[in-house]
Motif scaffolding. Structure first.
Motif, PDB file in Angstrom:
ATOM      1  N   ASN A  59       0.746  -1.163   0.107  1.00 47.26           N
ATOM      2  CA  ASN A  59       0.208  -0.034  -0.268  1.00 47.26           C
ATOM      3  C   ASN A  59       0.946   1.306  -0.207  1.00 47.26           C
ATOM      4  O   ASN A  59       0.326   2.299   0.514  1.00 47.26           O
ATOM      5  N   ALA A 131      -2.746   2.260  -3.931  1.00 45.59           N
ATOM      6  CA  ALA A 131      -3.773   1.207  -3.722  1.00 45.59           C
ATOM      7  C   ALA A 131      -3.965   0.587  -4.965  1.00 45.59           C
ATOM      8  O   ALA A 131      -3.982   0.917  -6.008  1.00 45.59           O
TER       9      ALA A 131
ATOM     10  N   CYS B   8      -3.718  -5.680   2.123  1.00 43.33           N
ATOM     11  CA  CYS B   8      -4.297  -4.568   1.859  1.00 43.33           C
ATOM     12  C   CYS B   8      -5.053  -3.695   2.913  1.00 43.33           C
ATOM     13  O   CYS B   8      -5.271  -2.618   2.836  1.00 43.33           O
TER      14      CYS B   8
END
Lengths: 179, 108
Positions: A59, A131, B8
């Motif tokens: 990320n 992202a 994530c």
């Protein structure tokens, strides 16, 4: 011999403007997919430091004055704007320069535009973050050149759909702002 | 519904592709008894409560994830990378990585 005409992914599609929002194409940078080979992670990180970058954590993105490296998935990053010098034997390298449509969305309300298409809260999205998510039904990579602006990457084959969808959302957000 | 991707973070369910019971990651070893293959391929519990299954973060980081969740409350209790289960596992349940002969092989 057939004369081939070089076209950028968003040629004749961009730029578009809606009120204070603009979407324009980013062209010309070399894009290389970097996937570390087994056990070469540390050496790869050192080699990337020599390029003024490093290996990005999940990320995140690391930028120098001229280049950037974005985390784009498990054991995968995209090196943008630099030649992958010194990475041979440390990572699987794939040239993807022509494979992606890259565009920049700027202006007040840019995060509101993407809120209509991306299932992430991007209001606090800032430089240094990257992202991997979806834009509509397209896989996309998002980074922030500065807070409130977004660099968007989608597969080149989906350039027209991406521009259409983002432009549609831009129109809706500017229409609401004008009420 | 949100699933916490180990890489994530919290992500919308839309980003994920559902594969099936986590048992798919424990492929029987070559030469295993037909009963083990029968169990692997066909025999599934249908629990009201905690279950483990495999999800693919298709629109995100492309990682295979083992999700422990509760089918009654819909709570997602734990997630981990499938690659972290075995010592050598690298790939998804399609057998890209090293074989992991950890299956108990007992029909339910």
């Amino acid at each position: 011999m057939i004369r081939l005409i070089e076209k950028t992914p968003c040629e004749a599609l961009l730029p578009v403007t809606c009120g204070a929002l603009t979407l324009r194409e980013i062209v010309g940078d070399r894009v290389t997919s970097v996937a570390p080979l087994k056990g070469q992670g540390a050496k790869l990180a050192t080699a990337l430091k020599k390029l003024g970058l490093g290996w990005p954590a999940p990320n995140t993105a690391i930028a120098s004055a001229t280049a950037a490296i974005l985390w784009t998935g498990r054991d995968q990053a995209f090196l943008i704007g630099a030649d992958p010098e010194g990475l041979d034997g440390l990572a699987a390298l794939t040239d993807q320069s022509d494979g992606w449509a890259r565009m920049r969305l700027e202006g007040p309300g840019a995060a509101d535009v993407l809120a209509r298409l991306v299932p992430l809260d991007l209001r606090g999205f800032a430089p240094g973050q990257a992202a991997r998510s979806q834009l509509g039904h397209m896989m996309a990579i998002l980074t922030a050149p500065e807070k409130g602006s977004f660099d968007i990457m989608v597969f080149r084959s989906m350039a027209e759909t991406a521009v259409h969808e983002i432009h549609h959302a831009m129109k809706a957000v500017s229409a609401r702002a004008a009420l | 519904m949100r699933i916490t991707c180990p890489l994530c973070g919290d992500r919308d369910r839309r980003e994920f592709y559902y594969y099936g019971d986590a048992v798919y990651a424990d492929r029987p070893a070559e030469g295993a008894a037909p009963e083990a293959w029968d169990a692997y391929l066909h025999l599934r519990d249908n629990p009201a409560g905690e279950t483990r299954d495999l999800w693919y973060h298709e629109m995100g980081c492309s990682a295979w994830i083992e999700v422990t969740r509760n089918t009654v409350t819909h709570a997602v209790l734990a997630t981990r990378l499938l690659a972290e289960r075995g010592q050598t596992g690298e790939g998804g349940p399609s057998g890209e990585g090293e074989p992991k002969p950890r299956r108990k092989g007992k029909p339910e």
